[in-house]
Design a protein around this motif. Structure first.
Motif, short mmCIF file in Angstrom:
data_model
loop_
_atom_site.label_atom_id
_atom_site.label_comp_id
_atom_site.label_asym_id
_atom_site.label_seq_id
_atom_site.Cartn_x
_atom_site.Cartn_y
_atom_site.Cartn_z
N SER A 204 0.85 -1.10 -0.10
CA SER A 204 -0.12 0.02 -0.06
C SER A 204 0.89 0.85 -0.14
O SER A 204 2.24 1.25 0.79
CB SER A 204 -0.83 -0.13 1.59
OG SER A 204 -1.90 1.39 1.30
N ASN A 205 0.42 2.35 -0.43
CA ASN A 205 0.93 3.75 -0.53
C ASN A 205 0.96 4.28 0.69
O ASN A 205 0.94 5.55 0.90
CB ASN A 205 0.75 4.92 -2.01
CG ASN A 205 1.11 4.17 -3.14
OD1 ASN A 205 2.41 3.06 -3.31
ND2 ASN A 205 0.08 4.18 -4.24
N ARG A 206 -0.55 3.95 0.87
CA ARG A 206 -0.75 4.56 2.32
C ARG A 206 -0.27 3.48 3.59
O ARG A 206 -0.60 2.70 3.42
CB ARG A 206 -2.37 5.14 2.46
CG ARG A 206 -2.51 5.69 0.61
CD ARG A 206 -4.47 5.50 1.32
NE ARG A 206 -5.11 5.88 0.25
CZ ARG A 206 -5.41 6.89 0.10
NH1 ARG A 206 -5.07 8.18 0.92
NH2 ARG A 206 -6.14 7.89 -1.30
N ASP A 207 0.10 4.38 5.32
CA ASP A 207 -0.36 3.43 6.39
C ASP A 207 -0.90 2.65 6.26
O ASP A 207 -2.24 3.73 6.09
CB ASP A 207 0.29 4.73 6.41
CG ASP A 207 0.93 4.09 8.62
OD1 ASP A 207 1.87 3.99 8.26
OD2 ASP A 207 0.30 4.45 9.43
N THR A 208 -0.96 2.41 7.72
CA THR A 208 -2.14 1.29 7.69
C THR A 208 -3.19 2.26 8.94
O THR A 208 -4.24 1.87 9.37
CB THR A 208 -0.86 0.36 8.98
OG1 THR A 208 -0.60 0.44 10.27
CG2 THR A 208 -0.64 -0.51 8.51
N SER A 209 -2.37 3.28 9.45
CA SER A 209 -3.26 3.84 9.64
C SER A 209 -4.95 4.60 8.90
O SER A 209 -5.52 5.62 9.20
CB SER A 209 -2.97 5.20 10.93
OG SER A 209 -2.18 6.17 10.01
N GLU A 210 -4.46 5.07 8.11
CA GLU A 210 -5.03 6.01 6.50
C GLU A 210 -6.04 4.58 6.48
O GLU A 210 -7.14 4.33 5.55
CB GLU A 210 -4.07 6.08 5.62
CG GLU A 210 -3.45 7.21 6.48
CD GLU A 210 -2.64 7.53 5.29
OE1 GLU A 210 -3.16 8.73 4.18
OE2 GLU A 210 -1.05 7.14 5.12
N TRP A 211 -6.06 3.20 6.64
CA TRP A 211 -6.78 2.18 5.79
C TRP A 211 -7.90 2.57 6.30
O TRP A 211 -8.78 2.37 5.57
CB TRP A 211 -5.73 0.80 6.26
CG TRP A 211 -4.78 0.92 5.14
CD1 TRP A 211 -4.11 1.43 4.76
CD2 TRP A 211 -4.22 -0.99 5.53
NE1 TRP A 211 -3.36 0.55 4.16
CE2 TRP A 211 -3.23 -0.22 4.83
CE3 TRP A 211 -4.18 -1.80 5.54
CZ2 TRP A 211 -2.15 -1.94 4.46
CZ3 TRP A 211 -3.39 -2.77 5.90
CH2 TRP A 211 -2.79 -3.33 5.19
N LEU A 212 -8.24 2.95 7.07
CA LEU A 212 -9.86 3.19 8.32
C LEU A 212 -10.32 3.57 7.17
O LEU A 212 -12.11 3.46 6.88
CB LEU A 212 -9.71 3.54 9.32
CG LEU A 212 -8.93 2.70 10.59
CD1 LEU A 212 -8.29 3.22 12.31
CD2 LEU A 212 -9.68 1.32 10.51
N ALA A 213 -10.38 4.91 6.56
CA ALA A 213 -10.68 6.24 6.34
C ALA A 213 -11.16 4.86 4.74
O ALA A 213 -12.60 5.98 4.36
CB ALA A 213 -9.71 6.67 5.66
N ALA A 214 -10.68 4.51 4.16
CA ALA A 214 -11.32 3.39 2.97
C ALA A 214 -12.14 2.70 2.98
O ALA A 214 -13.42 2.17 1.92
CB ALA A 214 -10.08 2.61 2.24
N PHE A 215 -12.39 1.54 4.51
CA PHE A 215 -14.02 1.37 4.51
C PHE A 215 -14.80 2.27 4.47
O PHE A 215 -14.95 3.41 5.01
CB PHE A 215 -13.65 -0.06 6.18
CG PHE A 215 -13.05 -0.63 5.49
CD1 PHE A 215 -12.93 -1.76 5.73
CD2 PHE A 215 -11.60 -0.65 5.61
CE1 PHE A 215 -12.41 -2.84 6.06
CE2 PHE A 215 -10.13 -1.29 5.66
CZ PHE A 215 -10.96 -2.63 6.05
#
Length: 271
Positions: A204-215
């Motif tokens: 991923s290009n995004r940090d795992t802390s940013e994954w939440l926003a994708a849901f």
């Protein structure tokens, strides 16, 4: 120069009947070697049959890699170690040992665009194929489209079972864009069902802390991401773009053929 031993038509027929036809190509060389080194019959048989085992293992590995959808050029042997990228070599060494698969752990490969995340994830997939593991490599968007289509043709259970149970699932470019409600639930189910049972590599290009926003749903996001990242090794790649090193180049040592090349038959299908 000494002439190689010949193989009788009768022996060729027997070998083919036993599905040992590929041995025919190397048998004269092995017979000559056995004669030169004065090998016993048992030693000669061991030499010839070991060749066949190695050939079959190599063929099986190639089939697994093709079926997985892995790029044949993205192997660790072809990784350019002079690339100006930085990562924890201890973590990569741990991942290449495949102990994380044995322990049903995950791996997250993070970094900006072009630093070689996909290459490293693919290389790990190839290593897994060489050691007998079944692998699926898929871009996240392609996987979600496949699951969406499976709802329409009533194959979702089969597709989800395949994705949930494969030894190693490699999901490339995760969380690039927001997911729908159904997509969020699919990822949640996939992460939950694979948790502690099978290994997953996510780039991923995004940090795992940013994954939440994708849901689409916060609770699903928190549960899915928490399960995944707390069971995962982190490999962070930083530095200059690696893609420039993959750019096709014209070489004086490899001139183009005199006529266009024919289309090759591909084994497997990239997902």
């Amino acid at each position: 120069m000494k002439t190689l031993p010949s193989i009788s038509p009768e022996l060729k027929k027997v070998l083919k009947k036993l599905k040992l036809g590929p041995i025919i190509a190397t048998l004269p060389d092995r017979m000559a070697l056995a004669e030169m080194q004065k090998l016993s019959l048992e030693e000669t048989l061991l030499l010839v049959l070991s060749d066949e085992i190695a050939r079959r293992e190599s063929s099986a590995c190639a089939r697994r890699a093709a079926k997985a959808g892995l790029d044949p050029d993205m192997t660790l042997e072809r990784w350019d170690s002079s690339a100006k990228v930085r990562y924890d070599k201890r973590v990569l060494a741990e991942l290449t040992s495949l102990r994380f698969i044995e322990a049903s752990k995950n791996a997250v490969i993070l970094g900006p665009v072009g630093v070689g995340k996909t290459f490293l994830a693919s290389a790990l997939g190839h290593i897994a194929c060489r050691h007998g593991y079944n692998v699926i490599f898929t871009r996240a968007d392609a996987m979600l489209r496949r699951l969406k289509q499976s709802r329409l043709d009533n194959s979702r259970d089969a597709v989800m079972t395949e994705l949930s149970t494969i030894d190693l699932l490699v999901v490339d470019d995760f969380a690039l864009e927001p997911m729908t409600r159904d997509e969020s639930r699919d990822v949640y189910q996939l992460f939950v069902e694979r948790s502690g049972r099978a290994s997953t590599i996510v780039t991923s290009n995004r940090d795992t802390s940013e994954w939440l926003a994708a849901f689409d749903e916060v609770l699903l996001a928190q549960s899915a991401v928490d399960r995944f990242i707390h069971n995962a090794f982190d490999l962070v790649v930083e530095g200059e773009s690696y893609r420039a090193r993959l750019k096709p180049k014209v070489s004086d040592d490899d001139p183009p053929p005199s006529s266009p090349v024919e289309k090759k038959t591909l084994i497997g299908k990239r997902r």
